[in-house]
Design an enzyme around this catalytic site. Structure first.
Site, short mmCIF file in Angstrom:
data_model
loop_
_atom_site.label_atom_id
_atom_site.label_comp_id
_atom_site.label_asym_id
_atom_site.label_seq_id
_atom_site.Cartn_x
_atom_site.Cartn_y
_atom_site.Cartn_z
CD GLU B 56 54.16 -11.19 34.18
OE1 GLU B 56 54.42 -10.93 35.38
OE2 GLU B 56 53.44 -12.13 33.85
CG ASP B 67 45.75 -14.96 32.41
OD1 ASP B 67 46.41 -14.59 33.39
OD2 ASP B 67 46.21 -15.05 31.26
#
Lengths: 409, 267
Positions: B56, B67
């Site tokens: 990924e 994030d």
């Protein structure tokens, strides 16, 4: 008397989309909370008791309706046009932000949230949110870019006095957009007990519609006040535009009055021919930021470009989707105003009328001066004086060199 | 394989193969261009050589709301180092020239919109990429991507969260191809000492609406957690821990961690 708006129904847009703008581009983790919020808002909107409770709060706590003030000495510098200020600066907490905050805080209470989080730029929204949290007995955390905590230190202290925790955001550009990112991250982790009290008409649905509905009282009052005073509608309605809440607040009631020109003034910073500005509509293009499709400052790859403005509250590279739509259909006009022009207007209002405006609102005043010179002395211009300048005394004092040595420390 | 497939999904195939030979798949995340483009390619190759089944690759973005601090710092460093979108395709192409593992790009939506969704899909196919993971694009907002991924046969990985309703889980399962990204816990990316029961509960709910490929991510950082996850899910996704290893100890460090994590996939 009253003047009926024409039934073209621009005011009826309820989202999620305004033309091609709006929508909901958010992590799946937050979708349930957004759905819960949408449902709760729809119920509240249809509930007379909710409206009664909010109106009562505005009457006894906010100090609504806010007045309008005619400013003839200021207007002499604006081509002699008749200039009327909608005095949102006189609201409790010092700006229009309290309107949205009280509405959302009531919704949060209805859905059982005990913790409010908010982003803030200039600190006005943070102060209003901290105020509502104190009033309703809720916990409050405010995210504020580190750069902004420095230039708006007084508001940081106000929030802390009100019992809120202020968290300086040190990521990215350390300004308003990063404060939004951090608030979303907090919300993802704490959505069970937390309401994200977003401070402007941006973000994912239902925020743009819900926030607009809470601030549109500004224009609804002002429209009638101007009619009562002058016997007719104004020729132009003027506001500053960062994310766009005070502007949509005063524009909305006039959307279906085709003879009323709507002018939004964006932060032009050092000038739109430099890279240091926050004129999202003037210089940006469509894209997705902070959960909705709108217009924003971005590079070729879609990376958000840092904005700049002397005004922390306008220092945002995006704008609410309803404004992007109003610009795209030509219903409202958006024009940049430089830091320098805004500061001249700031001082002019101080010295001609004895009113110290927020630097954000000074952008609208600068725009009104130019507009007045164009429209001439027969024109009536309604300006949203969205906030007071107490928080900006240090910035303005330094800008004009009127602080005594040591007084700024 | 999940969803309305138009072509065999290389990601689903890789996950299936890992379930035949081991307890399930190890999926590793690294951002493109961190610490440099060359190093990010070498690090991704090292992951595969040390037991990672699916890659990924994260596209650095200025406003990464899903994030946590470790990945934010790395992607910001990549942007500061001059990352451009085209570097993502270069990275995929160079990785695929060296190893066989399928490569998904993880991207926030605006860069794809600005590049052009169709053009992005075409260039990803040309580079040998397998598809996209879209943290801020859900099925109900993703009509354009659904059409372009069907046209090109790219995989599309949507997220499922503990707070998702059954109806939304069904939507994610029916429209994902490759796997469904099962968000282990409410929060942003970043290592956590313990994973709660939420992930297992959520995988069970995904199974009950028809998922045959659910991989668990967010907070996963140890071989023990991976072994635990593979007891009920098809794959485990590790991000921040790998990024931290790369930041601290370079490509050899991230290779060592990958090998250690891969021990958690043993049956």
């Amino acid at each position: 008397m009253t003047i009926e708006a024409t039934p073209t129904h621009l005011r009826d847009e309820q989202g999620p989309f305004f033309g091609e703008f709006g929508g909901r581009f958010m992590p799946e983790s937050l979708i349930a909370a957004l759905d819960e919020l949408s449902a709760a808002y729809d119920v509240a909107k249809a509930d007379p008791e909710f409206h009664r409770e909010l109106a009562e709060l505005h009457r006894t706590y906010t100090g609504r309706p806010s007045i309008i003030t005619e400013v003839p000495r200021f207007a002499e510098h604006a081509g002699g046009a008749r200039i009327l200020l909608k005095r949102e600066d006189l609201n409790h907490t010092g700006s229009h932000k309290i309107c949205n905050v009280l509405g959302q805080a009531l919704i949060a209470k209805r859905i059982g949230k005990t913790r409010l989080i908010a982003e803030t730029g200039a600190g006005q929204h943070g102060v209003a949110t901290a105020t509502a949290a104190a009033l309703f007995g809720m916990e409050c955390v405010v995210y504020m870019g580190e750069v902004d905590t420095e230039r708006q230190a007084l508001n940081v202290a106000r929030m802390r006095l009100l019992g809120a925790t202020v968290i300086p955001v040190t990521t990215g550009t350390r300004t308003l957009k990063d404060a939004l990112n951090e608030a979303f991250r907090d919300w993802v982790a704490n959505v069970e007990n937390t309401h994200y009290l977003l401070g402007t008409v941006a973000g994912p649905h239902p925020f743009p519609v819900m926030v607009r509905d809470f601030v549109k009282v500004i224009g609804e009052e002002a429209r009638q006040q101007v009619i009562d005073l002058t016997g007719s509608l104004p020729d132009a309605v003027v506001a500053c535009v960062g994310g766009g809440s005070n502007a949509i607040g005063i524009f909305h009631a006039f959307l279906d009055d085709p003879d009323v020109a709507l002018h939004g003034f964006e932060a032009g910073g050092d000038g739109v021919d430099t890279l240091r500005h926050a004129a999202s509509i003037t210089m940006g293009r469509p894209g997705v930021l902070h959960g909705s499709r709108s217009i924003m400052l971005q590079d070729e790859d879609g990376q958000t470009i840092d904005s700049h403005s002397i005004s922390a509250g306008l220092d945002y590279p995006g704008v609410g989707p309803e404004h992007a739509w109003l610009a795209s259909i030509g219903r409202a006009t958006y024009t940049p105003v430089t830091d320098a022009a805004a500061m001249q207007a700031f001082r002019l209002l101080c010295q001609t009328e004895g009113i110290i405006p927020a630097i954000e609102s000074a952008h609208a005043l600068a725009g009104a001066i130019e507009l007045g010179r164009t429209l001439g002395e027969k024109a009536t211009i309604l300006v949203n004086l969205s906030g007071r300048g107490d928080k900006d005394v240090e910035t303005a004092g330094a800008y004009f060199g009127v602080l005594d040595a040591g007084a700024g420390a | 394989m999940t969803g309305a497939s138009v072509a065999p999904s290389p990601v689903a195939s890789a996950i299936e193969a890992s379930r035949q030979s081991r307890a399930g798949a190890l999926i590793g995340y690294l951002p493109v261009g961190f610490p440099t483009l060359d190093d990010s390619v070498d690090a991704a190759v090292a992951l595969v050589e040390n037991g990672v089944d699916v890659l990924e690759l994260g596209i650095p973005y200025s406003d990464p709301v899903m994030d946590g601090p470790v990945i934010q710092k790395a992607t910001q460093a990549s942007l500061d180092g001059g990352f451009r979108l085209r570097d993502a395709f270069t990275a995929v192409e160079r990785i695929r020239a060296r190893v066989d593992a399928p490569v998904l790009l993880m991207t926030y939506w605006n860069p794809v919109v600005q590049y052009g969704v169709g053009r992005f899909a075409d260039d990803l196919v040309s580079a040998g990429g397998a598809g996209l993971i879209t943290p801020d694009l859900t099925v109900d907002s993703g009509a354009v991507w659904l059409a372009e991924s069907d046209r090109t046969g790219l995989d599309r990985v949507f997220l499922a969260a503990p707070t998702s309703t059954d109806e939304r889980l069904r939507l994610a399962v029916e429209n994902s191809r490759g796997f469904v990204y099962t968000v282990s816990t409410m929060g942003t990316t970043g290592a956590r000492a313990e994973l709660g029961a939420a992930a297992e509960t959520l995988v069970g709910r995904l199974r009950s609406v028809g998922s045959v490929s659910a991989c668990v991510g967010i907070g996963v950082s140890t071989p023990e957690q991976i072994a635990e996850i593979l007891g009920y899910a098809d794959g485990a996704i590790v991000g921040s821990a790998l990024v931290r290893a790369l930041a601290d100890d370079g490509v050899p460090g991230v290779a060592r961690l990958a090998a250690r994590l891969a021990s958690g996939t043993a049956r």
